[in-house]
Design a protein around this motif. Sequence first.
Motif, short mmCIF file in Angstrom:
data_model
loop_
_atom_site.label_atom_id
_atom_site.label_comp_id
_atom_site.label_asym_id
_atom_site.label_seq_id
_atom_site.Cartn_x
_atom_site.Cartn_y
_atom_site.Cartn_z
N ASP A 196 -19.68 4.11 -11.96
CA ASP A 196 -20.41 3.70 -13.15
C ASP A 196 -19.49 3.37 -14.33
N ASP A 197 -18.20 3.73 -14.24
CA ASP A 197 -17.25 3.45 -15.32
C ASP A 197 -16.66 2.06 -15.24
N VAL A 198 -16.92 1.32 -14.15
CA VAL A 198 -16.31 0.01 -13.94
C VAL A 198 -17.39 -0.99 -13.55
N SER A 199 -17.30 -2.21 -14.08
CA SER A 199 -18.26 -3.23 -13.69
C SER A 199 -17.55 -4.53 -13.36
N ALA A 200 -18.17 -5.34 -12.50
CA ALA A 200 -17.66 -6.68 -12.27
C ALA A 200 -17.68 -7.39 -13.60
N GLY A 201 -16.68 -8.19 -13.86
CA GLY A 201 -16.55 -8.84 -15.16
C GLY A 201 -15.56 -8.14 -16.06
N ALA A 202 -15.20 -6.91 -15.70
CA ALA A 202 -14.15 -6.20 -16.44
C ALA A 202 -12.81 -6.81 -16.06
N THR A 203 -11.77 -6.40 -16.75
CA THR A 203 -10.41 -6.86 -16.46
C THR A 203 -9.56 -5.69 -16.05
N MET A 204 -8.72 -5.89 -15.04
CA MET A 204 -7.77 -4.87 -14.62
C MET A 204 -6.38 -5.37 -14.94
N THR A 205 -5.62 -4.57 -15.67
CA THR A 205 -4.23 -4.90 -16.00
C THR A 205 -3.32 -3.95 -15.25
N LEU A 206 -2.36 -4.51 -14.53
CA LEU A 206 -1.35 -3.68 -13.85
C LEU A 206 -0.31 -3.31 -14.90
N LEU A 207 -0.17 -2.03 -15.17
CA LEU A 207 0.71 -1.57 -16.23
C LEU A 207 2.15 -1.44 -15.78
N GLY B 228 0.81 -1.21 0.00
CA GLY B 228 0.00 0.00 0.00
C GLY B 228 0.85 1.25 0.00
N GLY B 229 0.20 2.36 -0.29
CA GLY B 229 0.86 3.66 -0.19
C GLY B 229 1.51 4.15 -1.47
N LYS B 230 1.77 3.27 -2.41
CA LYS B 230 2.40 3.68 -3.66
C LYS B 230 1.40 3.57 -4.80
N PRO B 231 1.35 4.56 -5.69
CA PRO B 231 0.41 4.49 -6.81
C PRO B 231 0.80 3.40 -7.80
N VAL B 232 -0.21 2.81 -8.41
CA VAL B 232 -0.02 1.78 -9.42
C VAL B 232 -0.83 2.19 -10.64
N ARG B 233 -0.22 2.16 -11.80
CA ARG B 233 -0.95 2.45 -13.04
C ARG B 233 -1.68 1.19 -13.47
N VAL B 234 -2.97 1.34 -13.78
CA VAL B 234 -3.78 0.19 -14.20
C VAL B 234 -4.56 0.55 -15.46
N ARG B 235 -4.96 -0.47 -16.17
CA ARG B 235 -5.86 -0.30 -17.31
C ARG B 235 -7.09 -1.15 -17.01
N ILE B 236 -8.27 -0.54 -17.10
CA ILE B 236 -9.53 -1.23 -16.90
C ILE B 236 -10.14 -1.47 -18.28
N THR B 237 -10.43 -2.72 -18.58
CA THR B 237 -11.03 -3.09 -19.86
C THR B 237 -12.38 -3.72 -19.59
N GLY B 238 -13.43 -3.10 -20.10
CA GLY B 238 -14.78 -3.59 -19.89
C GLY B 238 -15.08 -4.81 -20.74
N PRO B 239 -16.17 -5.50 -20.43
CA PRO B 239 -16.57 -6.66 -21.23
C PRO B 239 -16.77 -6.34 -22.71
N ASP B 240 -17.07 -5.07 -23.02
CA ASP B 240 -17.26 -4.66 -24.41
C ASP B 240 -15.96 -4.30 -25.12
N GLY B 241 -14.82 -4.38 -24.40
CA GLY B 241 -13.52 -4.07 -24.99
C GLY B 241 -13.07 -2.64 -24.80
N ALA B 242 -13.97 -1.75 -24.36
CA ALA B 242 -13.58 -0.36 -24.11
C ALA B 242 -12.63 -0.33 -22.92
N ALA B 243 -11.58 0.49 -23.00
CA ALA B 243 -10.56 0.52 -21.95
C ALA B 243 -10.20 1.94 -21.59
N PHE B 244 -9.74 2.13 -20.36
CA PHE B 244 -9.20 3.41 -19.92
C PHE B 244 -8.13 3.13 -18.87
#
Length: 93
Positions: free
Chosen positions: A77-88, A31-47
Amino acid sequence: MESRSYAIVEVFDITHRGTVVVIDDVIGLSGGKPVRVRITGPDGAAFDAVAFVERLLRRVPTVIEKTALLLQNVPIDDVSAGATMTLLDWHDR
């Protein structure tokens, strides 16, 4: 540095703190350190987002530990269960 992806199994909001995503694993992030992640929804949209590790520990009746990450400036509302989180910027710390 390799990236690693995890299924998001739960999403919830902590009042005045933000959106939390839970993965069904315990990973070696401190904890305490920022981590860059990418969230990819079930529809393939990512941020991309910045996240901080939150520890979840439940006792029902045995201890269950999962890793959760608090996403900075991401509405629930931008994230849902079933999405994927990638640690960048994954590395054991």
